[in-house]
Design a protein around this motif. Structure first.
Motif, PDB file in Angstrom:
ATOM      1  N   TYR A  46       1.606  -4.762 -10.995  1.00  0.00           N
ATOM      2  CA  TYR A  46       2.183  -3.574 -10.386  1.00  0.00           C
ATOM      3  C   TYR A  46       1.529  -3.386  -9.020  1.00  0.00           C
ATOM      4  N   GLU A  47       2.350  -3.057  -8.033  1.00  0.00           N
ATOM      5  CA  GLU A  47       1.819  -2.907  -6.686  1.00  0.00           C
ATOM      6  C   GLU A  47       2.599  -1.825  -5.954  1.00  0.00           C
ATOM      7  N   ARG A  48       1.856  -0.971  -5.279  1.00  0.00           N
ATOM      8  CA  ARG A  48       2.499   0.055  -4.467  1.00  0.00           C
ATOM      9  C   ARG A  48       3.307  -0.584  -3.343  1.00  0.00           C
ATOM     10  N   SER A  49       4.294   0.131  -2.867  1.00  0.00           N
ATOM     11  CA  SER A  49       5.018  -0.317  -1.684  1.00  0.00           C
ATOM     12  C   SER A  49       4.050  -0.411  -0.518  1.00  0.00           C
ATOM     13  N   GLY A  50       4.095  -1.535   0.200  1.00  0.00           N
ATOM     14  CA  GLY A  50       3.155  -1.767   1.283  1.00  0.00           C
ATOM     15  C   GLY A  50       3.848  -1.994   2.608  1.00  0.00           C
ATOM     16  N   ALA A  51       3.432  -3.021   3.295  1.00  0.00           N
ATOM     17  CA  ALA A  51       3.992  -3.355   4.598  1.00  0.00           C
ATOM     18  C   ALA A  51       4.492  -4.795   4.573  1.00  0.00           C
ATOM     19  N   SER A  52       5.264  -5.142   5.560  1.00  0.00           N
ATOM     20  CA  SER A  52       5.649  -6.541   5.752  1.00  0.00           C
ATOM     21  C   SER A  52       5.590  -6.848   7.239  1.00  0.00           C
ATOM     22  N   LEU A  53       5.722  -8.105   7.577  1.00  0.00           N
ATOM     23  CA  LEU A  53       5.599  -8.539   8.958  1.00  0.00           C
ATOM     24  C   LEU A  53       6.966  -8.641   9.632  1.00  0.00           C
ATOM     25  N   ALA A  54       7.020  -8.169  10.867  1.00  0.00           N
ATOM     26  CA  ALA A  54       8.195  -8.440  11.686  1.00  0.00           C
ATOM     27  C   ALA A  54       8.248  -9.939  11.972  1.00  0.00           C
ATOM     28  N   MET A  55       9.443 -10.477  12.166  1.00  0.00           N
ATOM     29  CA  MET A  55       9.573 -11.937  12.287  1.00  0.00           C
ATOM     30  C   MET A  55      10.729 -12.314  13.201  1.00  0.00           C
ATOM     31  N   ASP A  56      10.503 -13.358  13.991  1.00  0.00           N
ATOM     32  CA  ASP A  56      11.568 -14.048  14.721  1.00  0.00           C
ATOM     33  C   ASP A  56      11.583 -15.503  14.287  1.00  0.00           C
TER      34      ASP A  56
ATOM     35  N   ALA B  87       5.700   9.357  -5.101  1.00  0.00           N
ATOM     36  CA  ALA B  87       6.574   9.815  -6.184  1.00  0.00           C
ATOM     37  C   ALA B  87       6.847   8.683  -7.170  1.00  0.00           C
ATOM     38  N   PHE B  88       7.098   7.494  -6.655  1.00  0.00           N
ATOM     39  CA  PHE B  88       7.335   6.341  -7.530  1.00  0.00           C
ATOM     40  C   PHE B  88       6.088   6.026  -8.344  1.00  0.00           C
ATOM     41  N   THR B  89       4.929   6.002  -7.684  1.00  0.00           N
ATOM     42  CA  THR B  89       3.676   5.701  -8.377  1.00  0.00           C
ATOM     43  C   THR B  89       3.369   6.737  -9.448  1.00  0.00           C
ATOM     44  N   ASN B  90       3.633   7.992  -9.141  1.00  0.00           N
ATOM     45  CA  ASN B  90       3.402   9.048 -10.134  1.00  0.00           C
ATOM     46  C   ASN B  90       4.278   8.853 -11.369  1.00  0.00           C
ATOM     47  N   ASN B  91       5.480   8.354 -11.179  1.00  0.00           N
ATOM     48  CA  ASN B  91       6.349   8.080 -12.328  1.00  0.00           C
ATOM     49  C   ASN B  91       5.817   6.912 -13.157  1.00  0.00           C
ATOM     50  N   LEU B  92       5.268   5.905 -12.484  1.00  0.00           N
ATOM     51  CA  LEU B  92       4.626   4.809 -13.220  1.00  0.00           C
ATOM     52  C   LEU B  92       3.495   5.343 -14.101  1.00  0.00           C
TER      53      LEU B  92
ATOM     54  N   ALA C 247       2.908   8.438 -15.123  1.00  0.00           N
ATOM     55  CA  ALA C 247       3.406   9.331 -16.173  1.00  0.00           C
ATOM     56  C   ALA C 247       4.061   8.561 -17.311  1.00  0.00           C
ATOM     57  N   SER C 248       4.530   7.340 -17.015  1.00  0.00           N
ATOM     58  CA  SER C 248       5.180   6.513 -18.041  1.00  0.00           C
ATOM     59  C   SER C 248       4.212   5.584 -18.749  1.00  0.00           C
ATOM     60  N   GLY C 249       2.913   5.711 -18.455  1.00  0.00           N
ATOM     61  CA  GLY C 249       1.918   4.983 -19.226  1.00  0.00           C
ATOM     62  C   GLY C 249       1.226   3.838 -18.522  1.00  0.00           C
ATOM     63  N   ILE C 250       1.516   3.596 -17.250  1.00  0.00           N
ATOM     64  CA  ILE C 250       0.825   2.533 -16.522  1.00  0.00           C
ATOM     65  C   ILE C 250      -0.473   3.099 -15.965  1.00  0.00           C
ATOM     66  N   PRO C 251      -1.617   2.559 -16.353  1.00  0.00           N
ATOM     67  CA  PRO C 251      -2.892   3.083 -15.854  1.00  0.00           C
ATOM     68  C   PRO C 251      -2.978   2.985 -14.329  1.00  0.00           C
ATOM     69  N   GLU C 252      -3.476   4.044 -13.714  1.00  0.00           N
ATOM     70  CA  GLU C 252      -3.532   4.064 -12.252  1.00  0.00           C
ATOM     71  C   GLU C 252      -4.328   2.886 -11.705  1.00  0.00           C
ATOM     72  N   GLN C 253      -5.388   2.485 -12.404  1.00  0.00           N
ATOM     73  CA  GLN C 253      -6.213   1.372 -11.916  1.00  0.00           C
ATOM     74  C   GLN C 253      -5.480   0.032 -11.976  1.00  0.00           C
ATOM     75  N   ASP C 254      -4.369  -0.029 -12.708  1.00  0.00           N
ATOM     76  CA  ASP C 254      -3.591  -1.273 -12.793  1.00  0.00           C
ATOM     77  C   ASP C 254      -2.531  -1.379 -11.698  1.00  0.00           C
ATOM     78  N   ILE C 255      -2.422  -0.365 -10.864  1.00  0.00           N
ATOM     79  CA  ILE C 255      -1.439  -0.384  -9.782  1.00  0.00           C
ATOM     80  C   ILE C 255      -2.170  -0.738  -8.494  1.00  0.00           C
TER      81      ILE C 255
ATOM     82  N   MET D 291      12.185   3.606 -13.577  1.00  0.00           N
ATOM     83  CA  MET D 291      11.280   4.133 -12.556  1.00  0.00           C
ATOM     84  C   MET D 291      12.030   4.436 -11.254  1.00  0.00           C
ATOM     85  N   LEU D 292      12.947   3.572 -10.873  1.00  0.00           N
ATOM     86  CA  LEU D 292      13.757   3.840  -9.685  1.00  0.00           C
ATOM     87  C   LEU D 292      14.583   5.109  -9.880  1.00  0.00           C
TER      88      LEU D 292
END
Length: 388
Positions: free
Chosen positions: A159-169, A291-296, A298-306, A364-365
């Motif tokens: 499980y991973e929070r939404s992060g960043a990505s690289l711009a690309m050409d 908000a998405f992480t909070n739903n994870l 609340a649905s039983g995914i330990p915060e330390q596992d995200i 979750m979505l």
């Protein structure tokens, strides 16, 4: 869990057998970008059964679609993004068969509540994420501009929070020289391969003066036909990436200058083009991500596992994130640390545990979207962050 989320959960659970059937079929019948005729048709037909109005062939792209359900009450416009293209030779090794069915599952759950909450649910069928991503065309046409949020979730081994990505050409350099016999009369030739080699040497020298987030990597896609013929044509392809569009544009100009210098040094003519679409950086909306992480949790995914969000690749979703608030979290669908774009991940992502994780991701979505539909203060925070 509130009543809306209970309704979403029950709806997706009742629909689960069909979602698994679709994920299994799409996973077993991979189609390359802009060739996803079966997947696009199946998804569109299912959305019509759910009461969505489906527009096919959006922007002249045969396998793109937009499906919309507009309630009679005013409210936010929620975008759900479906990807369904596969990779050459190794099929659905990026799990897009799960991405599209997560979006479909979320659409089913939200359809069950939106008449009461108000708002609009819109599913974007976005072909060819792996190559010439349709999100680029859709973004340029303004098709996301009225969305209050846009959501998708990607399968992974954690499980991973939404992060960043690289711009690309994606830059292609073609050098045109003059053929000659390499032993009998080399003085009559102009060596296009030498220009490509000079290009690589110049870029490698330039790396010392680039930022740490810069990524410049390329191949010789055409280096000549035989060692006893001076090549009159040679071609190199590069990806140029960084954390921002502005710096990526600067890097692209510098790399192109290296190619121009190589052409001058060897006497070759140069042609420069883009062989794939340019991608902008992903800008995660943190209020929506929370908000998405909070739903994870609340649905039983330990915060330390995200895990903290990070992504050193490039996504066509980045372009969307500059037009409306976006998240791109990762859902654990396999237990083993298999990496994306591998045969091991592909095979593991077509097993019952992965399909169960897909159903969880769909919930979750939908839960996160329902938070936005029912909490004006959350929507206000999301919009304030996006505008800043």
């Amino acid at each position: 869990m509130n009543d809306y989320k209970a309704t979403i959960q029950n709806t997706i659970q009742e629909y689960s057998a069909r979602l698994i059937e679709l994920a299994s079929f799409i996973g077993a019948h991979p189609e390359l970008g802009h060739e996803e005729k079966q997947a696009s048709a199946l998804l569109g037909a299912e959305l019509e059964k759910l009461g969505y109005q489906v527009e096919r062939g959006v922007l002249g792209l045969e396998t793109a679609f937009i499906a919309e359900y507009r309630s009679s009450k005013p409210g936010p416009i929620i975008g759900l993004l479906a990807e369904y293209d596969a990779l050459p030779e190794i099929g659905h090794a990026c799990g897009h068969h799960l991405i599209c069915t997560m979006a479909l599952g979320a659409a089913s759950g939200l359809r069950a509540i939106v008449d009461d909450t108000g708002g609009t649910i819109r599913v974007y069928g976005t072909p060819a994420e792996e190559t010439k991503g349709a999100k680029i065309d859709m973004t340029a046409a303004g098709l996301f501009d009225d969305c209050d949020i846009a959501l998708m979730a990607h399968p992974y081994h954690v499980y991973e929070r939404s992060g960043a990505s690289l711009a690309m050409d994606a830059l292609q350099f073609e050098f045109h020289g003059k053929a000659a016999h390499a032993a009998a009369n080399p003085d009559l030739g102009i060596n296009a391969l030498d220009a490509v080699i000079q290009l690589f040497n110049a870029i490698n020298a330039m790396r010392q003066q680039t930022r740490s987030d810069a990524r410049i990597h390329g191949i010789i896609s055409n280096g000549g036909q035989a060692p006893n013929i001076i090549p009159d044509y040679a071609e190199a392809r590069f990806y140029v990436r960084s954390a921002t569009r502005a710096y990526t544009d600067e890097l692209a100009r510098k790399v192109t200058a290296c190619a121009e210098a190589a052409g001058i040094a060897t006497g070759c003519k140069l042609t420069v083009s883009n062989y794939e679409y340019s991608y902008d950086e992903l800008r995660t909306n943190e209020a929506l991500s929370d908000a998405f992480t909070n739903n994870l949790i609340a649905s039983g995914i330990p915060e330390q596992d995200i895990q903290r969000g990070h992504d050193n690749g490039s996504l066509d979703l980045g372009n969307v994130s500059l037009r409306c608030p976006v998240i791109h979290p990762y859902i654990q669908v396999v237990k083993q640390p298999y990496q994306l774009h591998t045969v091991e991940f592909r095979d593991a992502a077509q097993t019952p545990p992965a399909f169960e994780a897909m159903l969880f991701g769909a919930k979750m979505l939908a839960y996160t979207a329902s938070d936005v539909l029912t909490d004006p203060q959350l929507l206000q925070r999301i919009k304030a962050e996006f505008a800043s």
